[in-house]
Design an enzyme around this catalytic site. Structure first.
Site: not given
Length: 408
Positions: A194, A348, A378
């Site tokens: 991320s 995501d 995610h």
């Protein structure tokens, strides 16, 4: 006083139950759970619990008791059961002011090992060394590598570009002393998830051409956020209400970390901060034309960018910095980058950012391996050992990363 205490004790459960009811209501009102999602009930409950903790954090912040990010980090760290692996030696250190955690396989080795530098995720607001401890320990054991996890500074006390600076400085410090940690200088991989994955791209680009440091062998980007300009890519429109990262959360994190007033959210989303000249310059890298058709639906794409607003540009012009948009780096820099392993998730909002960078790297001749998790969402990799909240995609994602690292 004798009457007040029982009333307070009775009120607390009612209060917490009310907050949880509001979290469930908010989830049902705003969240979309794809029909193809495995274990949808578990997924919904997980999201409700996250909303619940965030709401409690917001209440504490408004009461000036504790900031919401600190409360959330406190909760997720306390709920993390740190597993002591007898096969891995863990050492807490500081590189200057930056806390780091070193994971070293306990078994003796006749040669220097591979090194992995890891940057955690959390949107610049959440995440910690403890929260990602088990993941890094697993990587060290399964890949027989020395893993360095970087505990960079973050919100609410620090803003852009502190994460990039801390990760860069910690990485340089590590690279200068690799042999003292038992690491072979020619076998260093930088990995992140991320926000951490975005930072991997930034740091790797910065280290290009640094002849006084060992060269990075490979970069691993798990669901990276690689540009903050075109927020109308197909995945951003299709997945904007799918947890665990929704458009609402993403924009709040973006504006907070970048120190942009939230009132400019719509201007950022619509591209009003992009001048015609800048769009002409960057369109070839940012346009949804770079996304394969199989990831698009039949809906008509919105007009992008919207009418240019110079005031919006002045308020958000740091979004054009390559440290925030690695996909905009010069061809000369991109062409010198080490090979990359990109991981994307179907469910995501950031899915297409991996696809943009994949094409950007391949166009400059950089070897790219890409793993797309069709049932992934995610942050799912973090749940690999968090029973009963683990999903098949959690272990699947981690296995793909381990397999890639072992091949280096």
């Amino acid at each position: 006083m004798a009457v007040l205490l029982p009333v307070l004790l009775l009120s607390l459960p009612i209060f917490f139950l009310g907050v949880f009811a509001w979290a469930v209501f908010k989830h049902l009102l705003t969240a979309e759970v794809p029909s193809t999602m495995k274990y949808p009930v578990k997924f919904r409950f997980l999201h409700c619990m996250i909303i619940y903790v965030v709401i409690l954090g917001d209440i504490l912040e408004k009461l000036r008791i504790c900031s919401m990010p600190r409360f959330v980090c406190f909760v997720h760290d306390r709920l993390t059961i740190i597993k002591k692996d007898p096969n891995v030696v863990v050492t807490n250190m500081r590189f200057g002011t930056i806390p780091v955690r070193l994971f070293q396989p306990k078994a003796a080795s006749c040669s220097l090992r591979r090194g992995v530098v890891f940057y955690h995720g959390g949107g610049g607001k959440f995440g910690s060394l403890d929260f990602y401890h088990n993941l890094c320990s697993y990587l060290a054991r399964e890949t027989d590598s020395v893993v360095l996890s970087v505990g960079y500074r973050k919100l609410p006390d620090y803003h852009y570009p502190i994460i990039y600076q801390d990760c860069l400085n910690a990485t340089i410090h590590f690279l200068k002393g690799l042999r003292s940690y038992g690491v072979e200088p020619s076998r260093v991989v930088i990995c992140g998830e991320s926000m951490g994955a975005s930072t991997v791209a930034m740091v790797t680009q910065t280290l290009v051409g640094r002849t006084n440091l060992p060269q990075i062998q490979a970069q691993i980007l798990i669901s990276p956020f690689l540009q903050l300009l075109n927020l109308q890519l197909p995945s951003f429109r299709q997945k904007k209400n799918i947890p665990l990262l929704t458009q609402e959360i993403l924009m709040k994190l973006l504006c907070k970390y970048m120190a942009i007033d939230f009132s400019w959210q719509d201007a950022i989303l619509n591209g009003n901060c992009i001048s015609p000249e800048n769009w002409k310059k960057y369109q070839k890298w940012l346009s949804s034309d770079n996304i394969p058709n199989r990831f698009k639906n039949k809906d008509q794409e919105p007009q992008f960018p919207g009418p240019f607003n110079e005031t919006a540009y002045l308020e958000t012009k740091h979004l054009f910095d390559v440290r925030n948009a690695p996909v905009l780096a010069d061809d000369e820099i991109i062409a010198q980058l080490p090979e990359a392993f990109l991981v994307s998730f179907e469910h995501d909002i950031l899915r297409d950012y991996s696809l943009l960078y994949k094409k950007r790297l391949e166009d400059q001749g950089v070897p790219v391996s890409w793993y797309h998790v069709v049932d992934g969402f995610h942050g799912c990799i973090l749940l690999f050992d968090r029973k009963p909240f683990s999903f098949p995609c959690s272990q699947d994602t981690l296995n793909s990363v381990v397999s890639y690292i072992k091949g280096k």
